[in-house]
Scaffold this active site. Structure first.
Site, PDB file in Angstrom:
ATOM      1  N   TYR A  63       0.832  -0.973   0.157  1.00  8.96           N
ATOM      2  CA  TYR A  63      -0.368   0.298   0.140  1.00  8.96           C
ATOM      3  C   TYR A  63       0.585   0.803  -0.260  1.00  8.96           C
ATOM      4  O   TYR A  63       1.591   0.838   0.402  1.00  8.96           O
ATOM      5  CB  TYR A  63      -1.033  -0.062   0.936  1.00  8.96           C
ATOM      6  CG  TYR A  63      -2.376   0.875   1.109  1.00  8.96           C
ATOM      7  CD1 TYR A  63      -3.256   0.752   0.427  1.00  8.96           C
ATOM      8  CD2 TYR A  63      -2.424   1.721   2.394  1.00  8.96           C
ATOM      9  CE1 TYR A  63      -4.378   1.780   0.297  1.00  8.96           C
ATOM     10  CE2 TYR A  63      -3.482   2.309   2.125  1.00  8.96           C
ATOM     11  CZ  TYR A  63      -4.481   2.454   1.184  1.00  8.96           C
ATOM     12  OH  TYR A  63      -5.202   3.433   1.031  1.00  8.96           O
ATOM     13  N   ASN A 139     -14.623   4.938   2.700  1.00  8.37           N
ATOM     14  CA  ASN A 139     -15.757   4.745   1.623  1.00  8.37           C
ATOM     15  C   ASN A 139     -16.772   5.544   1.240  1.00  8.37           C
ATOM     16  O   ASN A 139     -17.130   5.662  -0.036  1.00  8.37           O
ATOM     17  CB  ASN A 139     -16.649   3.478   1.462  1.00  8.37           C
ATOM     18  CG  ASN A 139     -15.203   2.600   1.199  1.00  8.37           C
ATOM     19  OD1 ASN A 139     -13.548   2.603   1.289  1.00  8.37           O
ATOM     20  ND2 ASN A 139     -15.655   0.757   2.040  1.00  8.37           N
ATOM     21  N   SER A 165     -18.393  -4.469  -3.975  1.00  4.87           N
ATOM     22  CA  SER A 165     -18.320  -3.608  -2.773  1.00  4.87           C
ATOM     23  C   SER A 165     -18.658  -3.015  -2.486  1.00  4.87           C
ATOM     24  O   SER A 165     -19.513  -2.380  -2.975  1.00  4.87           O
ATOM     25  CB  SER A 165     -16.983  -3.257  -3.494  1.00  4.87           C
ATOM     26  OG  SER A 165     -17.001  -1.583  -3.886  1.00  4.87           O
ATOM     27  N   VAL A 167     -18.393   0.163  -1.755  1.00  3.26           N
ATOM     28  CA  VAL A 167     -18.104   1.768  -2.823  1.00  3.26           C
ATOM     29  C   VAL A 167     -18.992   1.364  -3.596  1.00  3.26           C
ATOM     30  O   VAL A 167     -19.918   2.658  -4.494  1.00  3.26           O
ATOM     31  CB  VAL A 167     -16.744   1.908  -3.073  1.00  3.26           C
ATOM     32  CG1 VAL A 167     -16.612   2.849  -4.473  1.00  3.26           C
ATOM     33  CG2 VAL A 167     -15.959   2.497  -2.184  1.00  3.26           C
ATOM     34  N   ARG A 187     -17.199  -9.846 -10.980  1.00  2.00           N
ATOM     35  CA  ARG A 187     -16.028 -11.346 -11.309  1.00  2.00           C
ATOM     36  C   ARG A 187     -16.908 -12.302 -11.061  1.00  2.00           C
ATOM     37  O   ARG A 187     -16.211 -13.313 -11.982  1.00  2.00           O
ATOM     38  CB  ARG A 187     -14.742 -11.274 -11.613  1.00  2.00           C
ATOM     39  CG  ARG A 187     -15.080 -11.627  -9.632  1.00  2.00           C
ATOM     40  CD  ARG A 187     -13.333 -11.587  -9.290  1.00  2.00           C
ATOM     41  NE  ARG A 187     -12.987 -11.448  -7.902  1.00  2.00           N
ATOM     42  CZ  ARG A 187     -12.000 -11.968  -6.930  1.00  2.00           C
ATOM     43  NH1 ARG A 187     -10.964 -11.977  -7.472  1.00  2.00           N
ATOM     44  NH2 ARG A 187     -12.184 -11.605  -5.309  1.00  2.00           N
ATOM     45  N   TYR A 252      -9.456   4.115  -9.121  1.00  2.00           N
ATOM     46  CA  TYR A 252      -9.367   4.559  -7.426  1.00  2.00           C
ATOM     47  C   TYR A 252      -8.917   3.464  -6.670  1.00  2.00           C
ATOM     48  O   TYR A 252      -8.693   3.380  -5.333  1.00  2.00           O
ATOM     49  CB  TYR A 252     -10.721   5.283  -7.247  1.00  2.00           C
ATOM     50  CG  TYR A 252     -11.516   3.874  -6.758  1.00  2.00           C
ATOM     51  CD1 TYR A 252     -11.983   4.222  -8.142  1.00  2.00           C
ATOM     52  CD2 TYR A 252     -11.976   3.416  -5.949  1.00  2.00           C
ATOM     53  CE1 TYR A 252     -13.481   2.495  -8.014  1.00  2.00           C
ATOM     54  CE2 TYR A 252     -13.001   2.897  -6.004  1.00  2.00           C
ATOM     55  CZ  TYR A 252     -13.542   2.245  -6.946  1.00  2.00           C
ATOM     56  OH  TYR A 252     -14.902   1.404  -6.486  1.00  2.00           O
ATOM     57  N   GLY A 253      -8.413   2.525  -7.465  1.00  2.00           N
ATOM     58  CA  GLY A 253      -8.574   0.559  -6.388  1.00  2.00           C
ATOM     59  C   GLY A 253      -7.686   0.016  -7.688  1.00  2.00           C
ATOM     60  O   GLY A 253      -7.511  -0.221  -9.123  1.00  2.00           O
ATOM     61  N   GLY A 254      -6.150  -1.298  -6.508  1.00  2.00           N
ATOM     62  CA  GLY A 254      -5.596  -1.988  -7.558  1.00  2.00           C
ATOM     63  C   GLY A 254      -5.742  -3.541  -7.634  1.00  2.00           C
ATOM     64  O   GLY A 254      -5.339  -4.528  -6.752  1.00  2.00           O
ATOM     65  N   PHE A 278      -7.721   8.191  -8.722  1.00  2.00           N
ATOM     66  CA  PHE A 278      -8.610   9.371  -7.910  1.00  2.00           C
ATOM     67  C   PHE A 278      -8.195   8.800  -6.360  1.00  2.00           C
ATOM     68  O   PHE A 278      -8.192   7.488  -5.688  1.00  2.00           O
ATOM     69  CB  PHE A 278      -9.817   8.817  -7.452  1.00  2.00           C
ATOM     70  CG  PHE A 278     -11.002   9.604  -6.829  1.00  2.00           C
ATOM     71  CD1 PHE A 278     -11.166  10.918  -6.667  1.00  2.00           C
ATOM     72  CD2 PHE A 278     -11.266   8.996  -5.629  1.00  2.00           C
ATOM     73  CE1 PHE A 278     -12.281  11.568  -5.783  1.00  2.00           C
ATOM     74  CE2 PHE A 278     -11.619   9.670  -4.430  1.00  2.00           C
ATOM     75  CZ  PHE A 278     -12.218  11.093  -4.787  1.00  2.00           C
TER      76      PHE A 278
END
Ligand SMILES: NC(=O)c1ccc[n+]([C@@H]2O[C@H](COP(=O)([O-])OP(=O)(O)OC[C@H]3O[C@@H](n4cnc5c(N)ncnc54)[C@H](OP(=O)(O)O)[C@@H]3O)[C@@H](O)[C@H]2O)c1
Length: 341
Positions: A63, A139, A165, A167, A187, A252-254, A278
């Protein structure tokens, strides 16, 4: 103020480990001394703290925030301010119920007590339920900030992945209030079924053969020109290439753990498409404290009225942390896991 114990229990990460199982099994429960507060600090007696994807990436050393180990993980939580260091803003929070967070190199929220700064606390209404308050500081504001971009882009439809999620759940709710269509990507089929049962109209499953074709058709049909990408890797390019000219993709996420890839060169050159990141902290910093206060007030009201709801799949005590993490990693879309004293 109530009498404070001399010591408290905390979850401690002795060292980072890229292998999540090893990082998780390395966690220990330790006793720590109640610290002496600096002037502009408050002590929060934690009532609940969630497990977020950032905590998992953090334990793996993957992170953007790295703390000096050993350290206590946990970036947010809720509780009551039981002591202040004495500054005016710290004193103003004494006895208040707060949602709190930290991004600093200091102990986190997975503990009975947590030290933070007044500016990293959101004062809460008494009507705010604890489990909603536990997940309030990060979130919901992220969803609000992302959705603000869609508003500014005047997008009548948006695309989001990792839609199971929390979010994703808040974004759907904000979009519904604004009359914006959402193309949800997940997914797993079970997550798609869950979203449809909750009323989501457009749900695509990324593992299906015709996914990219369906995404292109639907995004053109609905003129979806803003996408929120929490997955990255190949998925960023898939979104970017499928969208109409003039579109914007916000990463905004990985969650895939992979670098961004697969972007069509001709789309980048000739279709006026944009890709950017973001980050909640940067978004917050660009606003005045008064604006953030107004936004958190508006969001709290949505939670109190249940227009926004965080799904919670279970609660575990801090000393059951490994079981809590296992349950969360076994099905993140089922909801948050809360850790409690
Ligand atoms: N940039 C910022 O400032 C900011 C702030 C807050 C949150 N975030 C990001 O927002 C994202 C969502 O956070 P959250 O707390 O709402 O998550 P969450 O409720 O804990 O759920 C995680 C979701 O991610 C899905 N997922 C996990 N790995 C995936 C992968 N490799 N490919 C596709 N989907 C995957 C899960 O689906 P399954 O059920 O299929 O596992 C689940 O739906 C995270 O990436 C988080 O880091 C960013």
């Amino acid at each position: 103020m109530k009498h404070l114990p001399a010591k408290y229990k905390a979850v401690v990460l002795p060292e980072y480990h890229p292998n999540v199982i090893r990082a998780m099994l390395g966690l220990k429960i330790k006793e720590k001394n109640i610290p002496i507060l600096k002037e502009n600090e408050v002590l929060v007696k934690i009532e609940a703290a969630p497990i977020n994807p950032s905590d998992i990436a953090f334990m793996q050393g993957g992170y953007n925030i790295k703390k000096t180990t050993p350290c206590v993980p946990g970036f947010e939580g809720t509780g009551v301010v039981v002591k202040s260091g004495g500054s005016r803003s710290a004193r103003a929070l004494e006895g208040k119920k707060v949602s709190c967070f930290t991004q600093k190199d200091s102990d986190g929220t997975w503990a009975e007590y947590f030290v933070t700064h007044p500016e990293d606390c959101i004062s809460l209404s008494n009507d705010m339920p604890i489990e909603q308050a536990a997940c309030f500081a990060i979130n919901p504001l992220t969803a609000y900030g992302l959705f603000e971009t869609a508003r500014l882009n005047k997008s009548t439809a948006i695309i989001q992945n990792a839609s199971g999620s929390q979010v994703g759940n808040y974004i759907r709710a904000l979009a519904e209030m604004a009359g914006t269509e959402v193309i949800n990507i997940v997914r797993k089929k079970e997550t798609a079924n869950m979203l449809k049962e909750e009323g989501a109209k457009h749900v695509l499953i990324s593992s299906e053969d015709d996914f990219q074709e369906k995404l292109k058709d639907l995004s053109h049909l609905l003129k979806a020109k803003t996408a929120f990408d929490a997955v990255a890797g190949q998925m960023t390019g898939i979104l970017y290439n499928a969208m109409p000219a003039g579109s914007k993709v916000l990463v905004y996420g990985g969650l895939s753990g992979q670098p961004i890839g697969n972007i069509a060169v001709l789309d980048a050159i000739f279709q006026d498409k944009h890709l950017r990141g973001f980050n909640l902290n940067a978004w917050r910093k660009a606003k005045t404290p008064e604006t953030i206060h107004e936004i958190t007030g508006e969001l709290q009201q949505y939670f109190i009225e249940q227009k926004l709801v965080t799904h919670i799949q279970g609660s575990f005590r801090f000393d059951e942390i490994v079981d809590g993490l296992k349950k969360y990693l076994g099905g993140m879309s089922k909801g948050k896991i809360l850790l409690t004293p």
